[in-house]
Design a protein around this motif. Structure first.
Motif, PDB file in Angstrom:
ATOM      1  N   UNK A   1       1.005  -1.525   0.019  1.00 33.33           N
ATOM      2  CA  UNK A   1      -0.046   0.419   0.101  1.00 33.33           C
ATOM      3  C   UNK A   1       0.537   1.126  -0.007  1.00 33.33           C
ATOM      4  N   UNK A   2       1.942   1.469   0.976  1.00 33.41           N
ATOM      5  CA  UNK A   2       2.343   2.786   0.836  1.00 33.41           C
ATOM      6  C   UNK A   2       3.329   2.845  -0.472  1.00 33.41           C
ATOM      7  N   UNK A   3       3.812   2.000  -0.752  1.00 34.09           N
ATOM      8  CA  UNK A   3       5.287   1.585  -2.088  1.00 34.09           C
ATOM      9  C   UNK A   3       4.360   2.220  -2.961  1.00 34.09           C
ATOM     10  N   UNK A   4       2.531   1.689  -3.476  1.00 38.18           N
ATOM     11  CA  UNK A   4       2.173   2.562  -4.261  1.00 38.18           C
ATOM     12  C   UNK A   4       1.714   3.864  -4.207  1.00 38.18           C
ATOM     13  N   UNK A   5       1.525   3.960  -3.560  1.00 34.68           N
ATOM     14  CA  UNK A   5       0.908   5.889  -2.431  1.00 34.68           C
ATOM     15  C   UNK A   5       2.125   6.714  -3.632  1.00 34.68           C
TER      16      UNK A   5
ATOM     17  N   UNK B   1      -0.405  14.530  -3.914  1.00 35.01           N
ATOM     18  CA  UNK B   1      -0.610  12.818  -4.294  1.00 35.01           C
ATOM     19  C   UNK B   1      -1.281  12.218  -3.742  1.00 35.01           C
ATOM     20  N   UNK B   2      -0.544  12.228  -2.974  1.00 32.87           N
ATOM     21  CA  UNK B   2      -0.256  11.333  -1.780  1.00 32.87           C
ATOM     22  C   UNK B   2      -1.886  11.476  -1.098  1.00 32.87           C
ATOM     23  N   UNK B   3      -1.756  12.581  -0.761  1.00 34.20           N
ATOM     24  CA  UNK B   3      -2.448  12.662   0.148  1.00 34.20           C
ATOM     25  C   UNK B   3      -4.216  12.163  -0.499  1.00 34.20           C
ATOM     26  N   UNK B   4      -4.357  12.366  -1.696  1.00 38.13           N
ATOM     27  CA  UNK B   4      -5.028  11.623  -2.523  1.00 38.13           C
ATOM     28  C   UNK B   4      -5.282   9.659  -2.410  1.00 38.13           C
ATOM     29  N   UNK B   5      -4.184   9.585  -2.657  1.00 42.16           N
ATOM     30  CA  UNK B   5      -4.236   7.735  -2.566  1.00 42.16           C
ATOM     31  C   UNK B   5      -4.641   7.522  -0.592  1.00 42.16           C
TER      32      UNK B   5
ATOM     33  N   UNK C   1     -11.410  -1.010  -0.531  1.00 42.25           N
ATOM     34  CA  UNK C   1     -10.851  -2.194  -0.975  1.00 42.25           C
ATOM     35  C   UNK C   1     -11.610  -1.666  -2.159  1.00 42.25           C
ATOM     36  N   UNK C   2     -11.096  -0.960  -3.406  1.00 41.29           N
ATOM     37  CA  UNK C   2     -11.284  -0.406  -4.246  1.00 41.29           C
ATOM     38  C   UNK C   2      -9.725  -0.053  -4.396  1.00 41.29           C
ATOM     39  N   UNK C   3      -9.038   1.341  -3.651  1.00 44.20           N
ATOM     40  CA  UNK C   3      -7.986   0.354  -3.096  1.00 44.20           C
ATOM     41  C   UNK C   3      -6.953  -0.408  -3.431  1.00 44.20           C
ATOM     42  N   UNK C   4      -7.655  -1.512  -3.080  1.00 41.46           N
ATOM     43  CA  UNK C   4      -6.564  -3.050  -2.868  1.00 41.46           C
ATOM     44  C   UNK C   4      -7.226  -3.778  -3.801  1.00 41.46           C
TER      45      UNK C   4
ATOM     46  N   UNK D   1      -2.841  -0.349  -9.920  1.00 42.99           N
ATOM     47  CA  UNK D   1      -1.467  -0.418  -8.519  1.00 42.99           C
ATOM     48  C   UNK D   1      -1.214  -1.088  -8.085  1.00 42.99           C
ATOM     49  N   UNK D   2      -2.472  -1.667  -7.083  1.00 45.52           N
ATOM     50  CA  UNK D   2      -1.941  -2.496  -6.468  1.00 45.52           C
ATOM     51  C   UNK D   2      -1.313  -3.733  -6.483  1.00 45.52           C
ATOM     52  N   UNK D   3      -1.788  -4.052  -8.059  1.00 48.90           N
ATOM     53  CA  UNK D   3      -1.360  -5.196  -7.897  1.00 48.90           C
ATOM     54  C   UNK D   3      -0.003  -5.732  -8.642  1.00 48.90           C
ATOM     55  N   UNK D   4      -0.143  -4.316  -9.302  1.00 45.86           N
ATOM     56  CA  UNK D   4       1.468  -4.267  -9.827  1.00 45.86           C
ATOM     57  C   UNK D   4       2.253  -4.719  -8.679  1.00 45.86           C
TER      58      UNK D   4
END
Length: 292
Positions: free
Chosen positions: A53-57, A75-79, A88-91, A95-98
């Motif tokens: 999660x943190x690396x994706x952001x 960008x960090x705030x939005x993520x 659920x949408x983020x995970x 990008x998270x899957x990659x």
């Protein structure tokens, strides 16, 4: 009449009785091999899902900042808002899957190489290695996955124009960047740990081992040198016709973003190969010691 004396009997040639010592058959430590590979995967997955999660952001923020689509902070705030409001949408996002696939694949490669080595050399399952084979294996896996991830992230969050192929010079710069990071993440920490231990007091090592300190510090420190390569690769994609020099050339753009991008990349590397590396190592060791 001369008498012929019988010739002395010569002893028959002695047949050297070579000892029939046979070389001991090489024994491989294949005990519970399937469970050991499963432990490798579980340790890699635990580390991957923790750091992704943190690396994706951060990765998204760095690329959006370099392309001008957004500032790093916004960008960090939005993520972060999306992660907490709609996890659920983020995970479930691409990008998270990659990112998860990248770090799961890297850790799993390192773990299975350790398991392969302990199997062939008949050492305990919890044994780890730190040599050239590990560097080559983890570098190959990380490079292949990271280059694909970077190409997709660059197309997703790069310049605002239509998506286009990532140029070869950008791939080359990303490759050198990742080789530096991998070497500093998997090979240097075991080599530097004894030196770190000499400078740490016994009381300090009760809180954190020298190996863990080396695992945190080394990958972060190398980002000072690898970040300019990352920024230059992004600029080659975002501004393909800009020259190196000039008022707003590539060198000036890289120098402008070097400081904050280095800190941001340290912020992603510490969880990726610091926290993630420690979690992967400890989870794997704990599982392997149970299997032993």
């Amino acid at each position: 009449m001369p008498v012929s004396l019988p010739s002395p009997l010569l002893p028959p040639p002695s047949i050297s009785a070579k000892s029939a010592q046979e070389e001991p058959a090489r024994s491989w430590n294949t005990q519970k091999l399937g469970l050991r590979v499963g432990a490798d995967a579980l340790a890699a997955g635990s580390a991957g899902v923790l750091v992704a999660p943190i690396i994706t952001m951060i990765d998204k923020g760095i690329i959006e900042n370099a392309s001008g689509r957004n500032t790093l902070g916004e960008s960090l705030k939005k993520s972060a808002r999306e992660l907490f409001v709609s996890p659920h949408r983020f995970l479930g996002s691409k990008p998270f899957a990659l990112i998860f696939t990248l770090y799961f694949g890297t850790y799993f490669t390192a773990n299975t190489l350790d398991t392969t080595t302990s199997t062939l050399k008949s050492t305990p399952p919890s044994t780890t290695t730190a040599g050239t084979p590990k560097f080559l294996a983890t570098s190959t896996a990380n490079l292949a996955l990271c280059l694909y991830k970077d190409s997709r992230f660059t197309q997703l969050f790069g310049s605002t124009g239509p998506s286009r192929p990532v140029p070869l010079p950008t791939f080359a710069l990303f490759t050198i960047r990742d080789c530096l990071t991998i070497y500093a993440s998997f090979n240097l920490p075991p080599l530097l740990a004894p030196t770190v231990a000499q400078h740490m007091g016994a009381e300090a090592q009760k809180w954190m081992s020298a190996a863990s300190v080396a695992q945190f510090v080394t990958p972060a420190a190398v980002q000072v040198f690898s970040t300019p390569l990352h920024l230059l690769g992004l600029d080659l994609y975002n501004r393909p016709r800009v020259k190196v020099g000039g008022v707003d050339g590539r060198a000036k753009r890289v120098l402008r973003d070097w400081g904050k991008a280095s800190l941001a990349r340290m912020g992603r590397i510490v969880p990726a190969f610091g926290v993630g590396g420690v979690v992967n190592t400890k989870v794997r060791r704990g599982l392997m010691e149970r299997l032993e």
